[in-house]
Each structure stands twice: as C-alpha cells, then as structure tokens.
Design a protein around this motif. Structure first.
Motif, mmCIF file in Angstrom:
data_model
loop_
_atom_site.group_PDB
_atom_site.id
_atom_site.type_symbol
_atom_site.label_atom_id
_atom_site.label_comp_id
_atom_site.label_asym_id
_atom_site.label_seq_id
_atom_site.Cartn_x
_atom_site.Cartn_y
_atom_site.Cartn_z
ATOM 1 N N GLY A 74 6.233 -8.667 10.233
ATOM 2 C CA GLY A 74 7.336 -8.303 9.354
ATOM 3 C C GLY A 74 6.995 -7.305 8.272
ATOM 4 O O GLY A 74 7.470 -7.418 7.148
ATOM 5 N N THR A 75 6.212 -6.275 8.596
ATOM 6 C CA THR A 75 5.916 -5.227 7.630
ATOM 7 C C THR A 75 7.191 -4.428 7.346
ATOM 8 O O THR A 75 7.968 -4.164 8.255
ATOM 9 C CB THR A 75 4.821 -4.285 8.187
ATOM 10 O OG1 THR A 75 3.615 -5.043 8.303
ATOM 11 C CG2 THR A 75 4.581 -3.089 7.285
ATOM 12 N N ALA A 76 7.381 -4.062 6.086
ATOM 13 C CA ALA A 76 8.541 -3.249 5.683
ATOM 14 C C ALA A 76 8.038 -1.947 5.079
ATOM 15 O O ALA A 76 7.118 -1.952 4.273
ATOM 16 C CB ALA A 76 9.387 -4.012 4.669
ATOM 17 N N ALA A 77 8.615 -0.843 5.514
ATOM 18 C CA ALA A 77 8.239 0.461 4.979
ATOM 19 C C ALA A 77 9.468 1.109 4.347
ATOM 20 O O ALA A 77 10.591 0.930 4.827
ATOM 21 C CB ALA A 77 7.697 1.341 6.088
ATOM 22 N N GLY A 78 9.244 1.844 3.292
ATOM 23 C CA GLY A 78 10.398 2.455 2.638
ATOM 24 C C GLY A 78 10.025 3.668 1.982
ATOM 25 O O GLY A 78 10.222 4.591 1.608
ATOM 26 N N THR B 174 4.479 14.033 7.072
ATOM 27 C CA THR B 174 5.857 13.865 7.556
ATOM 28 C C THR B 174 6.841 13.633 6.408
ATOM 29 O O THR B 174 8.047 13.739 6.612
ATOM 30 C CB THR B 174 5.959 12.685 8.542
ATOM 31 O OG1 THR B 174 5.500 11.501 7.883
ATOM 32 C CG2 THR B 174 5.129 12.948 9.791
ATOM 33 N N THR B 175 6.333 13.323 5.219
ATOM 34 C CA THR B 175 7.153 13.165 4.012
ATOM 35 C C THR B 175 6.432 13.864 2.869
ATOM 36 O O THR B 175 5.206 14.004 2.898
ATOM 37 C CB THR B 175 7.344 11.675 3.646
ATOM 38 O OG1 THR B 175 6.067 11.072 3.442
ATOM 39 C CG2 THR B 175 8.099 10.922 4.747
ATOM 40 N N PRO B 176 7.194 14.304 1.861
ATOM 41 C CA PRO B 176 6.544 15.000 0.741
ATOM 42 C C PRO B 176 5.554 14.122 -0.029
ATOM 43 O O PRO B 176 4.539 14.614 -0.519
ATOM 44 C CB PRO B 176 7.702 15.409 -0.172
ATOM 45 C CG PRO B 176 8.936 15.215 0.612
ATOM 46 C CD PRO B 176 8.638 14.277 1.725
ATOM 47 N N GLU B 177 5.826 12.835 -0.137
ATOM 48 C CA GLU B 177 4.987 11.910 -0.893
ATOM 49 C C GLU B 177 4.703 10.665 -0.048
ATOM 50 O O GLU B 177 5.509 10.308 0.821
ATOM 51 C CB GLU B 177 5.695 11.470 -2.183
ATOM 52 C CG GLU B 177 5.988 12.604 -3.153
ATOM 53 C CD GLU B 177 4.736 13.201 -3.758
ATOM 54 O OE1 GLU B 177 3.775 12.437 -4.019
ATOM 55 O OE2 GLU B 177 4.704 14.425 -3.974
ATOM 56 N N PRO B 178 3.596 9.967 -0.330
ATOM 57 C CA PRO B 178 3.355 8.689 0.351
ATOM 58 C C PRO B 178 4.471 7.693 0.039
ATOM 59 O O PRO B 178 5.102 7.764 -1.016
ATOM 60 C CB PRO B 178 2.032 8.205 -0.240
ATOM 61 C CG PRO B 178 1.386 9.420 -0.804
ATOM 62 C CD PRO B 178 2.513 10.316 -1.228
ATOM 63 N N LYS B 179 4.723 6.790 0.969
ATOM 64 C CA LYS B 179 5.755 5.760 0.814
ATOM 65 C C LYS B 179 5.090 4.393 0.738
ATOM 66 O O LYS B 179 4.023 4.180 1.295
ATOM 67 C CB LYS B 179 6.706 5.778 2.018
ATOM 68 C CG LYS B 179 7.389 7.089 2.264
ATOM 69 C CD LYS B 179 8.661 7.155 1.499
ATOM 70 C CE LYS B 179 9.382 8.448 1.856
ATOM 71 N NZ LYS B 179 10.668 8.534 1.296
ATOM 72 N N GLU B 180 5.788 3.470 0.084
ATOM 73 C CA GLU B 180 5.274 2.110 -0.013
ATOM 74 C C GLU B 180 5.497 1.364 1.302
ATOM 75 O O GLU B 180 6.556 1.464 1.906
ATOM 76 C CB GLU B 180 5.976 1.347 -1.137
ATOM 77 C CG GLU B 180 5.442 -0.064 -1.289
ATOM 78 C CD GLU B 180 6.132 -0.842 -2.391
ATOM 79 O OE1 GLU B 180 5.543 -0.941 -3.479
ATOM 80 O OE2 GLU B 180 7.250 -1.330 -2.155
ATOM 81 N N VAL C 189 0.859 -1.185 0.000
ATOM 82 C CA VAL C 189 0.000 0.000 0.000
ATOM 83 C C VAL C 189 0.894 1.234 0.000
ATOM 84 O O VAL C 189 2.067 1.163 0.367
ATOM 85 C CB VAL C 189 -0.947 0.048 1.234
ATOM 86 C CG1 VAL C 189 -1.904 -1.119 1.241
ATOM 87 C CG2 VAL C 189 -0.184 0.126 2.538
ATOM 88 N N GLU C 190 0.354 2.341 -0.433
ATOM 89 C CA GLU C 190 1.023 3.634 -0.336
ATOM 90 C C GLU C 190 0.428 4.346 0.871
ATOM 91 O O GLU C 190 -0.794 4.482 0.963
ATOM 92 C CB GLU C 190 0.796 4.468 -1.602
ATOM 93 C CG GLU C 190 1.404 3.875 -2.854
ATOM 94 C CD GLU C 190 2.917 3.976 -2.888
ATOM 95 O OE1 GLU C 190 3.467 5.006 -2.441
ATOM 96 O OE2 GLU C 190 3.561 3.021 -3.367
ATOM 97 N N ALA C 191 1.280 4.749 1.810
ATOM 98 C CA ALA C 191 0.795 5.376 3.034
ATOM 99 C C ALA C 191 1.661 6.584 3.387
ATOM 100 O O ALA C 191 2.812 6.687 2.957
ATOM 101 C CB ALA C 191 0.800 4.370 4.174
ATOM 102 N N GLN C 192 1.078 7.454 4.195
ATOM 103 C CA GLN C 192 1.778 8.672 4.595
ATOM 104 C C GLN C 192 1.469 8.989 6.045
ATOM 105 O O GLN C 192 0.330 8.848 6.487
ATOM 106 C CB GLN C 192 1.339 9.830 3.688
ATOM 107 C CG GLN C 192 2.190 11.061 3.788
ATOM 108 C CD GLN C 192 1.908 12.004 2.632
ATOM 109 O OE1 GLN C 192 0.832 12.001 2.051
ATOM 110 N NE2 GLN C 192 2.882 12.826 2.298
#
Length: 129
Positions: free
Chosen positions: A125-129, A94-100, A83-86
């Motif tokens: 084990g969720t990974a965010a980047g 908190t960031t200019p664009e949503p992150k995966e 998903v794309e989340a922000q």
C-alpha cells in the motif's frame, strides 16, 4: 593450578567473543533505499515499457525500518515512512521536483558477504504524490 584456571576461562570466553563479533547487524537504511529503488524501478519499467526508467530516492530521512531475524538467517523487514523520490527516463527527470512517497513495503534480505541482498519485496500500500 592457577594458570590452568586462567587458560580455561580464556578458552571459554573466546567462543563467546567470536559469536558476538561475528553476528551480523541487520539491514541498514541504505539497504532499504536500495530495495525501494530496485523495486520501483522494475515497476516503472514495466508500466512505461521504458528500460531506461529508474527511480532515485533523493531524501530518506523519514524512512523507517523494522526487521525481524528469520530462522534461516534472512531478515524480514517492514519499510515504512516517507521518502522524497524522483523518476528518470533516459537520464532526464520525469517531474521538476522529487515527490513524496509514503512507503508500506515488506522486504526480505539475505546475508551476502558483509552486507545484505534484497531477495523479495512486496508492496502493501505505498502511496505516491
């Protein structure tokens, strides 16, 4: 005699139809998005010590939901996919664009009226980047 048979058959089908109609569908993608947002909002608030911190899912097209009905009526689901989340603090991103985020959650949903209520979420084990 024929009328009695017809009435008897109809009486047999009514409980079957009611059972089929009253059966709850499983949790939806929207329910899973609510679980993701609630869980990671709580995690973010604890990590930042900011009560106004929240996570918002912007795009859930890659979210996958695989549920299994439990004997007590709950549904245990694996929430996976991307998903794309922000994140937001005080309404500001908190960031200019949503992150995966690559999700790997186990959730438990409990029937609540016509929908589902999240009762438990475990991150596996969720990974965010």
């Amino acid at each position: 005699m024929r009328t009695q048979k017809t009435v008897w058959m109809s009486a047999c089908f009514i409980p079957l139809m009611l059972a089929a109609c009253s059966g709850h569908q499983g949790p939806s993608k929207e329910d899973a998005v609510t679980a993701v947002e609630r869980y990671f909002t709580e995690q973010g608030q604890q990590a930042t010590l900011q009560r106004s911190w929240r996570l918002e899912v912007k795009d859930a097209a890659g979210l996958e939901l695989d549920c299994e009905k439990m004997p007590n009526g709950d549904q245990e689901c694996r929430v996976t996919g991307a998903v794309e989340a922000q994140g937001f603090i005080g309404g500001q991103p908190t960031t200019p664009e949503p992150k995966e985020m690559r999700l790997n959650l186990r959730t438990r949903f409990r029937p609540a009226g016509e929908g589902w209520q999240v009762s438990e979420v475990t991150d596996e084990g969720t990974a965010a980047g």
